[in-house]
Write an enzyme that holds these catalytic residues in place. Sequence first.
Site, short mmCIF file in Angstrom:
data_model
loop_
_atom_site.label_atom_id
_atom_site.label_comp_id
_atom_site.label_asym_id
_atom_site.label_seq_id
_atom_site.Cartn_x
_atom_site.Cartn_y
_atom_site.Cartn_z
CB CYS A 163 57.82 45.06 24.62
SG CYS A 163 56.52 45.75 25.66
CB CYS B 243 58.16 43.96 28.44
SG CYS B 243 56.92 42.75 27.98
CG ASP C 128 29.68 41.49 37.87
OD1 ASP C 128 28.80 41.08 38.65
OD2 ASP C 128 30.66 42.17 38.25
CB CYS D 42 55.03 40.90 25.45
SG CYS D 42 54.56 42.57 24.98
CG ASP E 273 27.44 40.96 44.62
OD1 ASP E 273 27.08 41.16 43.45
OD2 ASP E 273 28.61 41.15 45.01
N1 GUN Z 1 33.17 43.56 40.47
C1 GUN Z 1 34.13 43.99 41.32
N2 GUN Z 1 33.73 43.81 42.60
C2 GUN Z 1 32.51 43.24 42.56
C3 GUN Z 1 31.58 42.80 43.57
O1 GUN Z 1 31.82 42.92 44.77
N3 GUN Z 1 30.40 42.25 43.12
C4 GUN Z 1 30.13 42.11 41.79
N4 GUN Z 1 28.97 41.54 41.44
N5 GUN Z 1 30.98 42.53 40.84
C5 GUN Z 1 32.15 43.08 41.22
ZN ZN Z 2 55.48 43.99 26.58
#
Ligand code: GUN
Ligand code: ZN
Length: 647
Positions: free
Chosen positions: A279, A274, A89, A276, A124
């Site tokens: 747990c 749970c 990201d 898993c 963005d």
């Molecule tokens: N992570 C959570 N929401 C967003 C988003 O709208 N844009 C980006 N780039 N990362 C995110």
């Molecule tokens: Zn669990």
Amino acid sequence: MTFEIKERDAAGRLCHFTTKHGNVTTPNLLPVINPNKMMITPKEMKKRFGTEILITNSYIIYKNPELKKKALESGVHSLIDFDGSVMTDSGTFQSYVYGDVHLDPVEIVQFQRDIGSDIGTILDVFGTPNQTKKKSEQGVQETIERAKRSIPHKGEMLLACPVQGSVYPELREHCARQLSTLSADFFPIGGVVPLMENQRYSDLVRCILAAKQGLDPSKPVHLFGAGHPLIFSLAVALGCDFFDSSAYAKYANDGRMIFQWGTEKFEDLRELPCSCPICSKYSTTELKELDEKERTLQIALHNLYVSFSELKIIRVALTEGWLWELVEQRAASNPFLSEALRVLREPTHQQWLEQYEPTSKKTALFYTGPQTMYRPLIFRYHTRLFTRYEPLFHTTVVFPEGTKPYSMFYSKEMANILKQKNVNLVVRSTLGPVPFELDEMYPLAQSVFPRSIDQETREKTQQVMERLLKDTEIIVWDEHVSIQSEEPLKHPMDFDRRRISAVADMQFGHGVSEALFSEKIHIIKSKRTGKIRNIICDGAHVVSMRAEDGLFTLKIDGGRRLHKRLKYPLLRVVVADDAVPFVKAGKSVFAKFVSECDPDLRPYDECLIVDKQDMFLGIGRTLLTRDEMLSFRHGMAVKTRDSIREE
Ligand code: GUN
Ligand code: ZN
């Protein structure tokens, strides 16, 4: 990159996705890795959960000189020690949470490329839910501009361009449509974290639907910041392919455990609901006795087990055809989610969803409550009743629900009545009126309803019933009713012929039965079940009726007849010249060779395969919708069953 549909249900799909670092099956979850503090290492994730893809943040790496140096020298995979696919990201979310981050949009994309990210994300502009439309529009415009400026720098990296637009569906769709015209590879739906944090799932559903309507269907869709499994199934049913979760760690830091139905504070639990590995290993007391750091880690692991397990359930449901059942079950566990499901009742959304709904499934339709009546399959059945079916006679005898198929259950009554008089025979079924002649058609025979039905569903059934039979005289059947005609019947109805005509029209379109069948007809039935199997017209085998769903399979001679009598583009999939010899040899049609398609064909429909001059080549079964056929570059569009096999 390849992205290819393998299975489908609702508007969801199970796809094979490949990056330079291997294969990923969707729908899937990308655990969020913080390169500064890895609570669970990617290696361990791979070992425990089979993690194929994860997401980390390039902005965090970029602004830490040590991480930055290491990443530029040896790549992001080596930095976090993971050999699967890595998405990064861009810092947009940090800028939303912490205010201004000073970053050049192009530079952060180049950086992601240079550290060898498999999927990078543009910077963005995060559109918040409470901003004005004007402000949101500016953010969308800037996001599109940045996408345009970033694309030339992506190199071999796949580039994710998030769809923004706040809570304004027009802006979401516009943003999606604009981004889809660019060479973007991956489409996150962004700006939805605040909606999810506040359980505004109705708004979330509107955002997803609007984005999907504008997006290129052949590209992966990611719901950015969605980490709670509660909403996974609904998001998948609407066409989301990826999720990312930092929730597993964030919740664990707060001592909260994720479950399929919601979240529970660990301290409040007397017992761990749970099984898993975590747990199963610890009791609540034992977990409490761990030191805090270790306990947090164990809870984080549990959170990931539950999240990945929900994805497995979703992939099975999608493959087996019970995704809507799963969505309705999950919605029943949260009032806001159940409210969100009601958004899908709006006619425009029903129409959109109907396009993707498979014609037939491996499993029967199960009723879970009034919401079931708004499923695309039932919407389609009602729509087709009004556009493709006509009651033949002035009188209708209406029967109460019986065992399926109804024409078998009421066979004695039917025979007695039809000797006397030509009437329509209809069952008042829970999913609406079912004419006897349609009673074996999917999903009418392949559906399970409780014996007693709620008021809301009863009213809906009644409305459809009244509309269908409004011009006929209704006789409600019971043992005492006797149907007498004034004069002896000259032309008693041939029920088998009526059945094949009615089914053909419902399946292929109004009036298609006339094109398909002729006067000289021979109906072959199964000796064992007495059900219709094969239909021979003028000596040619035109269709078979499938035992499992009561729908027709086209034979090559049936295809020829339909091709001759139905105008282009009805029922056709048009293939490019390059593909013609392959189809003639009986090979299936790949999406990249499709040049046109009848927009009314649905997934798993029977279709005609033709060349660009509308010359008949063969018959087959569609796997994709028209829009998918025209945009996918990988995977099969039509499974060819038979072809003209000539030189
Ligand atoms: N992570 C959570 N929401 C967003 C988003 O709208 N844009 C980006 N780039 N990362 C995110
Ligand atoms: Zn669990």
